[in-house]
Every structure is written in structure tokens, then in C-alpha cells.
Design an enzyme around this catalytic site. Structure first.
Site, PDB file in Angstrom:
ATOM      1  CB  SER A 109       6.246  -6.462  -5.768  1.00 17.78           C
ATOM      2  OG  SER A 109       5.892  -7.607  -5.226  1.00 17.78           O
ATOM      3  CB  CYS A 110       0.840  -7.497  -5.117  1.00 15.06           C
ATOM      4  SG  CYS A 110      -1.026  -7.578  -5.398  1.00 15.06           S
ATOM      5  N   GLY A 111       0.084  -4.667  -7.142  1.00 16.80           N
ATOM      6  CA  GLY A 111      -0.663  -3.618  -7.216  1.00 16.80           C
ATOM      7  C   GLY A 111      -1.706  -3.392  -6.077  1.00 16.80           C
ATOM      8  N   GLY A 114       0.001  -3.152  -2.574  1.00 17.26           N
ATOM      9  CA  GLY A 114       0.312  -1.523  -2.443  1.00 17.26           C
ATOM     10  C   GLY A 114      -0.668  -0.705  -2.232  1.00 17.26           C
TER      11      GLY A 114
END
Length: 265
Positions: A109-111, A114
Site C-alpha cells: 500500500s506504500c507507493g 509498491g
């Protein structure tokens, strides 16, 4: 029944209203927990046969070991609820284990995480060094023989096969599993355990050609990958990147050959 199958009773119904009781073998599928150096790593759903081979091949596909590394020390335990396979990696592969565990456990969920996970999903592949001497005659011979090496599928109709075929088209070794990836891992692991190379032959898979199967073939230095069904575009691109020739939609009457570097068979 074998360890890979069990029998269940069904009612067979026909269009004319008929009904009869039949006993049919079903392929087994159980959870297999794989641990490395005492830490949990993955849980697979697999047919509970050739477990050590599965772990050997899976470890190579996960890049926890390389083509040159020695075999793993593996202990397999049937718990009743599933199977636990405990493997010990050599000390010089500890960093590879920590790196893979970090990416598998990262929060997508963390950019930034990801992006890292996407990069891990499509990692660069080495070049295939081995060369196949097989021609179309050898491939058609192997296709004709494959059914004889699929006892679990013959009984259940629910198992994939992966076969090591020599340059003349004779099947030297085969493994089966409900999962096509597991079957290929088992084959590769068995070949590593035997100290066997591809010897100018190829791998024959009773499945479609996914990019994961291409990567397993490349990491095992397989010189030619033959699959019963079609490839995805990503699979074809990854094969070309690594110099892996493909033969797909391989059927008794025709096949499609694709090689980035060499002319078709």
C-alpha cells in the site's frame, strides 16, 4: 491409491435420466509450508509427492540458490493438516534470503514499496547457456510418449506434468502435480538432486506457457521449453530476453516454434 490421489463416491447422471454410483480418484492438494533456516517463507498448495524435489526447484526459482550452489539440506514432515518442509541454505546465501523475505513482507500500500515489489516481480534474467539438439521429430515423439508418464493425470484428470526429454525425444524423467509451477519445480529439483543436465534436450510441460514457467526454465538453464498451450506476450518477451527458444501449442499434428536468436526447428 497412491499418495497423490484419493477416492470419492459420485453419482453419474446421464441426459436420458439415468443415474449410477461411481468411485472416482481425485488428485490430492494440501498446504505445504516451506521454511528456510528456521523461518517461514511460503505456503504452497501442492500434490504431496516428491516434496524434496519441489523445495529444491522452488528455491532455485526464488533465486535463493543458484545453478552452481550445492543441494539444500531438507527435512519433510507430514503434520496431518499439511506438510512442513524445512530447508537449510548455505551461509553465503543468507543475504539473498533476507532480501527476498523483505520484499515478500513489504507493505504494497506504500507507493515506494509498491514500486520495489513491481521491480522484484520482473527481475532481469541471465542468458541461457545450454543448447538443445532436438528437432521437430524429437518433439513429436515426446508428445506421443507424454501420456505414458502421467499416471496421476490418467487416474484423476487433474494433474499437470513436466518432463525432461533428451535430444532424441525420449522422456528421461517426469513429475506431476495439480499445479503446473509445482510440477516444473519438482522436475528441476529432481534433476538437481540427480546431478543431471539437459544434455541437449528440452523441457516439455502439459500447460500454457506463462512468464513464471519461462523464468523457471531460464534459471535452470533449460535450452528449449515446449508447452502444450499458448504463451502470454510477457512469457514470449521474457524468453527472448534470455535467449530461450519456445515451442508452443505443441500438439500431435502441429506446433509453433519461436526463437529470438535462431531459426525455427
Amino acid at each position: 491409491m497412491s499418495k497423490g490421489s484419493a477416492t470419492l463416491r459420485f453419482t453419474r447422471l446421464t441426459p436420458d435420466g439415468g443415474a449410477e454410483t461411481v468411485d472416482r480418484p481425485l488428485a490430492e492438494e494440501v498446504p505445504v509450508a516451506i521454511e528456510y533456516n528456521g523461518a517461514g517463507y511460503a505456503v504452497l498448495m501442492a500434490t504431496p509427492t516428491d516434496m524434496s524435489d519441489l523445495v529444491q526447484g522452488f528455491s532455485l526459482a526464488e533465486r535463493l540458490v543458484t545453478r552452481e550452489d550445492a543441494l539444500l539440506d531438507i527435512d519433510v514432515h507430514d503434520t496431518g493438516a499439511g506438510i512442513v518442509a524445512r530447508a537449510t541454505l548455505p551461509p553465503h546465501r543468507s543475504d539473498a534470503l533476507l532480501d527476498r523475505v523483505r520484499h515478500r513482507a513489504s507493505d504494497s500500500s506504500c507507493g515506494l514499496c509498491g514500486i520495489e515489489n513491481l521491480e522484484q516481480a520482473i527481475r532481469p534474467l541471465p542468458r541461457v547457456r545450454a543448447m538443445s539438439r532436438a528437432d521437430r521429430v524429437a518433439i513429436f515423439r515426446a508428445l506421443d510418449e507424454l501420456r505414458d508418464h502421467q499416471p496421476l493425470n490418467a487416474a484423476t484428470g487433474a494433474a499437470h506434468a513436466a518432463a525432461w526429454v533428451d535430444a532424441d525425444g525420449a522422456i528421461r524423467l517426469a513429475r506431476e502435480d495439480v499445479g503446473r509451477h509445482n510440477a516444473f519445480d519438482k522436475l528441476i529439483g529432481a534433476m538437481r538432486r540427480m546431478g543431471a543436465g539437459w544434455d541437449g534436450g528440452f523441457a516439455l510441460l502439459s500447460s500454457r506457457c506463462s512468464y513464471e514457467l519461462v523464468e523457471k526454465a531460464v534459471l535452470a538453464d533449460c535450452p528449449l521449453l515446449v508447452t502444450i498451450s499458448a504463451p502470454t506476450r510477457l512469457a514470449a518477451e521474457r524468453a527472448a530476453e534470455a535467449g530461450l527458444p519456445l515451442v508452443v501449442l505443441a500438439r500431435p499434428d502441429a506446433l509453433l516454434a519461436h526463437s529470438h536468436d535462431n531459426p525455427p526447428l
